[in-house]
Scaffold this motif. Structure first.
Motif, short mmCIF file in Angstrom:
data_model
loop_
_atom_site.label_atom_id
_atom_site.label_comp_id
_atom_site.label_asym_id
_atom_site.label_seq_id
_atom_site.Cartn_x
_atom_site.Cartn_y
_atom_site.Cartn_z
N LEU A 23 -6.51 6.21 -2.72
CA LEU A 23 -5.21 6.69 -2.27
C LEU A 23 -5.19 6.88 -0.75
CD1 LEU A 23 -2.36 7.92 -2.63
CD2 LEU A 23 -3.50 10.09 -3.14
N VAL A 24 -6.21 7.52 -0.21
CA VAL A 24 -6.29 7.74 1.23
C VAL A 24 -6.34 6.40 1.97
CG1 VAL A 24 -7.74 8.66 3.09
CG2 VAL A 24 -7.28 10.05 1.06
N LEU A 25 -7.17 5.50 1.50
CA LEU A 25 -7.27 4.18 2.13
C LEU A 25 -5.93 3.44 2.10
CD1 LEU A 25 -10.75 2.96 0.82
CD2 LEU A 25 -10.15 3.47 3.20
N GLU A 26 -5.23 3.52 0.98
CA GLU A 26 -3.94 2.85 0.87
C GLU A 26 -2.91 3.45 1.83
OE1 GLU A 26 -3.94 1.13 -3.68
OE2 GLU A 26 -2.91 3.03 -3.29
N ILE A 27 -2.86 4.77 1.89
CA ILE A 27 -1.89 5.41 2.79
C ILE A 27 -2.21 5.09 4.25
CG2 ILE A 27 -1.00 7.64 3.58
CD1 ILE A 27 0.04 6.77 0.82
N VAL A 28 -3.47 5.18 4.62
CA VAL A 28 -3.86 4.85 6.00
C VAL A 28 -3.52 3.40 6.30
CG1 VAL A 28 -5.83 4.58 7.57
CG2 VAL A 28 -5.61 6.66 6.18
N SER A 29 -3.85 2.50 5.38
CA SER A 29 -3.55 1.08 5.57
C SER A 29 -2.05 0.86 5.76
CB SER A 29 -4.04 0.26 4.37
OG SER A 29 -5.43 0.35 4.23
N GLY A 30 -1.26 1.45 4.89
CA GLY A 30 0.19 1.28 4.97
C GLY A 30 0.77 1.82 6.26
N ILE A 31 0.34 3.00 6.67
CA ILE A 31 0.85 3.60 7.92
C ILE A 31 0.44 2.77 9.12
CG2 ILE A 31 0.60 5.59 9.47
CD1 ILE A 31 0.53 7.34 6.89
N LEU A 32 -0.80 2.30 9.15
CA LEU A 32 -1.24 1.46 10.26
C LEU A 32 -0.48 0.14 10.30
CD1 LEU A 32 -5.10 2.08 10.23
CD2 LEU A 32 -3.50 2.68 12.07
N CYS A 33 -0.19 -0.44 9.14
CA CYS A 33 0.57 -1.69 9.12
C CYS A 33 2.00 -1.48 9.61
CB CYS A 33 0.57 -2.29 7.71
SG CYS A 33 -1.03 -3.00 7.23
N ILE A 34 2.63 -0.39 9.20
CA ILE A 34 3.97 -0.08 9.70
C ILE A 34 3.93 0.15 11.21
CG2 ILE A 34 5.82 1.65 9.68
CD1 ILE A 34 5.13 2.04 6.65
N SER A 35 2.96 0.94 11.66
CA SER A 35 2.81 1.20 13.09
C SER A 35 2.54 -0.10 13.85
CB SER A 35 1.66 2.19 13.34
OG SER A 35 1.90 3.40 12.68
N GLY A 36 1.75 -0.99 13.25
CA GLY A 36 1.46 -2.27 13.87
C GLY A 36 2.70 -3.13 14.04
N CYS A 37 3.57 -3.13 13.03
CA CYS A 37 4.83 -3.87 13.15
C CYS A 37 5.66 -3.34 14.30
CB CYS A 37 5.65 -3.76 11.86
SG CYS A 37 5.02 -4.71 10.50
N ILE A 38 5.78 -2.02 14.36
CA ILE A 38 6.57 -1.40 15.42
C ILE A 38 5.96 -1.72 16.78
CG2 ILE A 38 7.30 0.82 16.40
CD1 ILE A 38 7.41 1.81 13.41
N GLN A 39 4.65 -1.59 16.88
CA GLN A 39 3.96 -1.85 18.15
C GLN A 39 4.14 -3.31 18.59
OE1 GLN A 39 -0.38 -1.59 18.21
NE2 GLN A 39 -0.23 -0.22 19.98
N LEU A 40 4.06 -4.23 17.65
CA LEU A 40 4.27 -5.64 17.99
C LEU A 40 5.70 -5.90 18.46
CD1 LEU A 40 2.34 -7.56 15.19
CD2 LEU A 40 2.02 -7.82 17.65
N PHE B 275 0.80 -1.22 0.00
CA PHE B 275 0.00 0.00 0.00
C PHE B 275 0.83 1.27 0.00
CE2 PHE B 275 -3.25 -3.00 1.70
CZ PHE B 275 -4.04 -2.96 0.56
N VAL B 276 1.97 1.29 0.66
CA VAL B 276 2.81 2.49 0.64
C VAL B 276 3.35 2.70 -0.78
CG1 VAL B 276 4.96 3.49 1.49
CG2 VAL B 276 3.36 2.43 3.09
N GLN B 277 3.80 1.63 -1.42
CA GLN B 277 4.33 1.76 -2.77
C GLN B 277 3.23 2.17 -3.75
OE1 GLN B 277 3.80 -0.45 -5.61
NE2 GLN B 277 5.27 0.67 -6.86
N SER B 278 2.04 1.58 -3.60
CA SER B 278 0.93 1.93 -4.48
C SER B 278 0.49 3.38 -4.26
CB SER B 278 -0.24 0.98 -4.24
OG SER B 278 -1.30 1.26 -5.11
#
Length: 127
Positions: free
Chosen positions: A56-73, A17-20
């Motif tokens: 675009l908004v959905l993809e950016i939000v999805s990507g940021i949440l996934c990155i944040s989720g990795c960090i949080q885990l 999603f970040v790349q897209s």
């Protein structure tokens, strides 16, 4: 390393999603022109720019949440942002699937399902 499967899925979704989102942002006009032709025989033919912006908004939000989720885990073994990222990823992919089906692009729809399966797995593992 208790959450390695979830982390790997979140990384897959984040990259996707970040790349897209980056490509949509950097090549906006090219995307709009191609998508107008792609959707010219669908009910959303006059809504291509606004639909693309929504995706675009959905993809950016999805990507940021996934990155944040990795960090949080990794930092404190909490799954909240990862779960939200996986859920937003599923929602984003469903929007994309709907568009491909409306355009009768069945090969494109099949490709979206390939991404949807790991996204649903991530929701399952993180919930």
């Amino acid at each position: 390393m208790n959450n390695i499967g979830s982390i790997l899925l979140l990384i897959l979704l984040a990259i996707t999603f970040v790349q897209s989102g980056y490509e949509k942002t950097m090549y906006w006009n090219d995307n709009v022109a191609w998508l107008k032709k792609h959707f010219e025989k669908t009910p959303i033919r006059n809504m291509v720019p606004s639909s693309l912006f929504l995706v675009l908004v959905l993809e950016i939000v999805s990507g940021i949440l996934c990155i944040s989720g990795c960090i949080q885990l990794l930092v404190n073994n909490v799954r909240t942002f990862g779960l939200y990222g996986a859920i937003f990823s599923c929602i984003t992919l469903l929007f994309l699937l709907l568009g491909q089906r409306m355009a009768k692009d069945y090969d494109g729809a099949r490709t979206i399902v390939i991404y949807f399966i790991p996204a649903v797995m991530a929701v399952y593992w993180l919930s």
